[in-house]
Design a protein around this motif. Structure first.
Motif, PDB file in Angstrom:
ATOM      1  N   PHE A   1       0.833  -1.197   0.000  1.00 34.38           N
ATOM      2  CA  PHE A   1       0.000   0.000   0.000  1.00 34.38           C
ATOM      3  C   PHE A   1       0.869   1.249   0.000  1.00 34.38           C
ATOM      4  N   GLN A   2       0.271   2.335  -0.517  1.00 30.58           N
ATOM      5  CA  GLN A   2       0.967   3.613  -0.560  1.00 30.58           C
ATOM      6  C   GLN A   2       1.403   4.026   0.844  1.00 30.58           C
ATOM      7  N   ASN A   3       0.491   3.913   1.780  1.00 35.36           N
ATOM      8  CA  ASN A   3       0.841   4.142   3.181  1.00 35.36           C
ATOM      9  C   ASN A   3       1.128   2.784   3.789  1.00 35.36           C
ATOM     10  N   LEU A   4       2.249   2.686   4.471  1.00 37.52           N
ATOM     11  CA  LEU A   4       2.674   1.391   4.996  1.00 37.52           C
ATOM     12  C   LEU A   4       1.598   0.798   5.892  1.00 37.52           C
ATOM     13  N   ARG A   5       1.429  -0.501   5.792  1.00 39.35           N
ATOM     14  CA  ARG A   5       0.454  -1.174   6.645  1.00 39.35           C
ATOM     15  C   ARG A   5       1.089  -2.346   7.374  1.00 39.35           C
ATOM     16  N   LEU A   6       2.157  -2.050   8.078  1.00 40.03           N
ATOM     17  CA  LEU A   6       2.800  -3.085   8.887  1.00 40.03           C
ATOM     18  C   LEU A   6       2.166  -3.074  10.273  1.00 40.03           C
ATOM     19  N   PHE A   7       2.243  -4.224  10.960  1.00 36.50           N
ATOM     20  CA  PHE A   7       1.768  -4.265  12.340  1.00 36.50           C
ATOM     21  C   PHE A   7       2.834  -3.654  13.233  1.00 36.50           C
ATOM     22  N   GLY A   8       2.474  -2.490  13.848  1.00 33.99           N
ATOM     23  CA  GLY A   8       3.455  -1.721  14.602  1.00 33.99           C
ATOM     24  C   GLY A   8       3.872  -2.367  15.904  1.00 33.99           C
ATOM     25  N   ASP A   9       3.010  -3.202  16.488  1.00 37.26           N
ATOM     26  CA  ASP A   9       3.386  -3.792  17.772  1.00 37.26           C
ATOM     27  C   ASP A   9       3.915  -5.228  17.626  1.00 37.26           C
ATOM     28  N   LEU A  10       4.164  -5.625  16.381  1.00 40.36           N
ATOM     29  CA  LEU A  10       4.859  -6.899  16.157  1.00 40.36           C
ATOM     30  C   LEU A  10       6.274  -6.590  15.676  1.00 40.36           C
ATOM     31  N   THR A  11       7.167  -7.554  15.847  1.00 42.46           N
ATOM     32  CA  THR A  11       8.514  -7.366  15.310  1.00 42.46           C
ATOM     33  C   THR A  11       8.495  -7.584  13.792  1.00 42.46           C
ATOM     34  N   VAL A  12       9.607  -7.233  13.164  1.00 41.41           N
ATOM     35  CA  VAL A  12       9.753  -7.454  11.729  1.00 41.41           C
ATOM     36  C   VAL A  12       9.527  -8.932  11.394  1.00 41.41           C
ATOM     37  N   GLU A  13      10.152  -9.815  12.172  1.00 38.94           N
ATOM     38  CA  GLU A  13      10.010 -11.251  11.907  1.00 38.94           C
ATOM     39  C   GLU A  13       8.557 -11.704  12.089  1.00 38.94           C
ATOM     40  N   GLU A  14       7.906 -11.182  13.127  1.00 42.66           N
ATOM     41  CA  GLU A  14       6.510 -11.565  13.366  1.00 42.66           C
ATOM     42  C   GLU A  14       5.596 -11.081  12.244  1.00 42.66           C
ATOM     43  N   ASN A  15       5.899  -9.898  11.678  1.00 42.84           N
ATOM     44  CA  ASN A  15       5.127  -9.416  10.527  1.00 42.84           C
ATOM     45  C   ASN A  15       5.208 -10.406   9.373  1.00 42.84           C
ATOM     46  N   LEU A  16       6.395 -10.975   9.164  1.00 38.42           N
ATOM     47  CA  LEU A  16       6.541 -11.979   8.099  1.00 38.42           C
ATOM     48  C   LEU A  16       5.809 -13.265   8.464  1.00 38.42           C
TER      49      LEU A  16
ATOM     50  N   ALA B   1       6.780 -12.845   0.680  1.00 34.49           N
ATOM     51  CA  ALA B   1       7.099 -14.013   1.520  1.00 34.49           C
ATOM     52  C   ALA B   1       6.267 -15.225   1.124  1.00 34.49           C
ATOM     53  N   THR B   2       5.061 -14.972   0.660  1.00 32.63           N
ATOM     54  CA  THR B   2       4.146 -16.069   0.338  1.00 32.63           C
ATOM     55  C   THR B   2       4.304 -16.561  -1.106  1.00 32.63           C
ATOM     56  N   SER B   3       5.365 -16.097  -1.780  1.00 32.85           N
ATOM     57  CA  SER B   3       5.623 -16.504  -3.169  1.00 32.85           C
ATOM     58  C   SER B   3       4.413 -16.317  -4.081  1.00 32.85           C
ATOM     59  N   PRO B   4       3.937 -15.078  -4.226  1.00 35.63           N
ATOM     60  CA  PRO B   4       2.773 -14.842  -5.083  1.00 35.63           C
ATOM     61  C   PRO B   4       3.138 -14.998  -6.557  1.00 35.63           C
ATOM     62  N   THR B   5       2.117 -15.119  -7.395  1.00 33.06           N
ATOM     63  CA  THR B   5       2.303 -15.099  -8.848  1.00 33.06           C
ATOM     64  C   THR B   5       2.431 -13.654  -9.332  1.00 33.06           C
ATOM     65  N   LEU B   6       1.631 -12.777  -8.710  1.00 29.02           N
ATOM     66  CA  LEU B   6       1.575 -11.371  -9.106  1.00 29.02           C
ATOM     67  C   LEU B   6       1.742 -10.482  -7.881  1.00 29.02           C
ATOM     68  N   LEU B   7       2.641  -9.516  -7.993  1.00 26.26           N
ATOM     69  CA  LEU B   7       2.877  -8.550  -6.916  1.00 26.26           C
ATOM     70  C   LEU B   7       2.500  -7.161  -7.396  1.00 26.26           C
ATOM     71  N   LEU B   8       1.636  -6.472  -6.638  1.00 30.06           N
ATOM     72  CA  LEU B   8       1.237  -5.100  -6.941  1.00 30.06           C
ATOM     73  C   LEU B   8       1.948  -4.171  -5.965  1.00 30.06           C
ATOM     74  N   LEU B   9       2.736  -3.243  -6.490  1.00 26.26           N
ATOM     75  CA  LEU B   9       3.472  -2.300  -5.637  1.00 26.26           C
ATOM     76  C   LEU B   9       2.913  -0.899  -5.856  1.00 26.26           C
ATOM     77  N   ASP B  10       2.350  -0.309  -4.785  1.00 20.57           N
ATOM     78  CA  ASP B  10       1.748   1.021  -4.900  1.00 20.57           C
ATOM     79  C   ASP B  10       2.737   2.078  -4.398  1.00 20.57           C
ATOM     80  N   GLU B  11       3.358   2.774  -5.320  1.00 21.08           N
ATOM     81  CA  GLU B  11       4.339   3.827  -5.038  1.00 21.08           C
ATOM     82  C   GLU B  11       5.419   3.415  -4.043  1.00 21.08           C
ATOM     83  N   PRO B  12       6.151   2.364  -4.371  1.00 25.78           N
ATOM     84  CA  PRO B  12       7.159   1.863  -3.420  1.00 25.78           C
ATOM     85  C   PRO B  12       8.330   2.812  -3.216  1.00 25.78           C
TER      86      PRO B  12
END
Ligand code: ADP
Length: 255
Positions: free
Chosen positions: A88-103, A171-182
């Motif tokens: 997403f254009q605005n990041l949507r990571l889980f702020g109270d999880l670690t980087v590894e937990e987000n994955l 991480a999930t090995s998608p077929t198609l990746l959509l990147l919104d203003e990376p």
């Protein structure tokens, strides 16, 4: 299905919000292994197009075919299960999880279709848990994120957060990746790294569609570019072709 079948076919899609036609009979076809650019002035419908493709919006008209199946208006989690992933254009990571937990969350979700099996066989839960951690560590390593594994994403520089978001999406090995203003908010060196990351993602067999305002990046990265203005496709072709299009020049003059 032959090897030349497109990964994605958007067929005369329109998206109407009350009085506003955000997309007006948009069609595009993206081949397997392509890095497609989607550009256009602000408000031209780029993010709306991603929202329709990824199932956040059901289009008012038209079809979205993914890997040869009509998936128009399917919920985002079903698009995900079918092999589509996005940022997403605005990041949507889980702020109270670690980087590894987000994955781990992303990896775990991708396997929900099978989860009933694990209720019946507790030993499998441990095995699956170990496998998910192995996959997460592998992705962290691949994206140069190992040193940040135990930290909250919000504590990290913005460029690293963007990389975490991309890592999570692939991480999930998608077929198609959509990147919104990376590249939004990245400095020159980070944009260069992003470019390498996207190339490596494609080299891994993932088709990429990228919305981007950084024209240098679009020109160097994409084989083909689709240009939107006022919710319509006004040009499509190689970066050189669309840059030379009078309709494109005109659309950008008012931006
Ligand atoms: P872009 O990504 O090219 O900047 P958008 O797809 O975000 O353009 O927006 C295209 C048009 O659709 C804009 O006029 C925007 O205000 C409108 N729009 C987008 N999403 C919605 C929504 N959920 N409700 C109403 N209007 C929307």
């Amino acid at each position: 299905a032959g090897g030349d079948d497109p990964v994605l076919r958007v067929d005369t899609v329109s998206m109407q919000f009350r009085g506003l036609k955000a997309l007006d009979a948009v069609s595009l076809t993206v081949a397997a292994g392509e890095i497609r650019g989607v550009v256009g002035p602000n408000g031209s419908g780029k993010t709306t197009l991603f929202n329709v493709i990824s199932g956040l919006y059901r289009p008012t008209r038209g079809r979205v075919e993914f890997r040869g199946r009509d998936l128009t208006g399917r919920a985002p989690y079903r698009m995900g299960r079918a092999g589509m992933s996005r940022t997403f254009q605005n990041l949507r990571l889980f702020g109270d999880l670690t980087v590894e937990e987000n994955l781990l969350v992303a990896l775990d979700r991708s396997g929900t279709a099978q989860s009933w099996r694990y209720l019946l066989r507790p030993i499998s839960v441990l095995r699956r848990d170990r496998e998910l951690h192995r996959q997460a560590r592998e992705v962290l390593d691949r994206y140069g994120l190992t040193e940040f594994a135990g930290l909250a994403p919000t504590a990290l520089p913005y460029g690293i957060q963007r990389r975490v978001e991309i890592a999570r999406a692939v991480a999930t090995s998608p077929t198609l990746l959509l990147l919104d203003e990376p590249a939004a908010g990245l400095n020159g060196e980070e944009v260069r790294q992003l470019s390498e990351i996207v190339r490596s993602i494609r080299a891994g067999g993932i088709t990429v569609i990228i919305i981007e305002h950084n024209m240098g990046l679009v020109m160097s990265l994409c084989e083909r570019v689709t240009v939107l203005a006022g919710g319509r496709v006004i040009a499509e072709g190689t970066p050189a072709e669309v840059a030379a299009s009078p309709a494109v020049v005109e659309a950008y003059l008012g931006d």
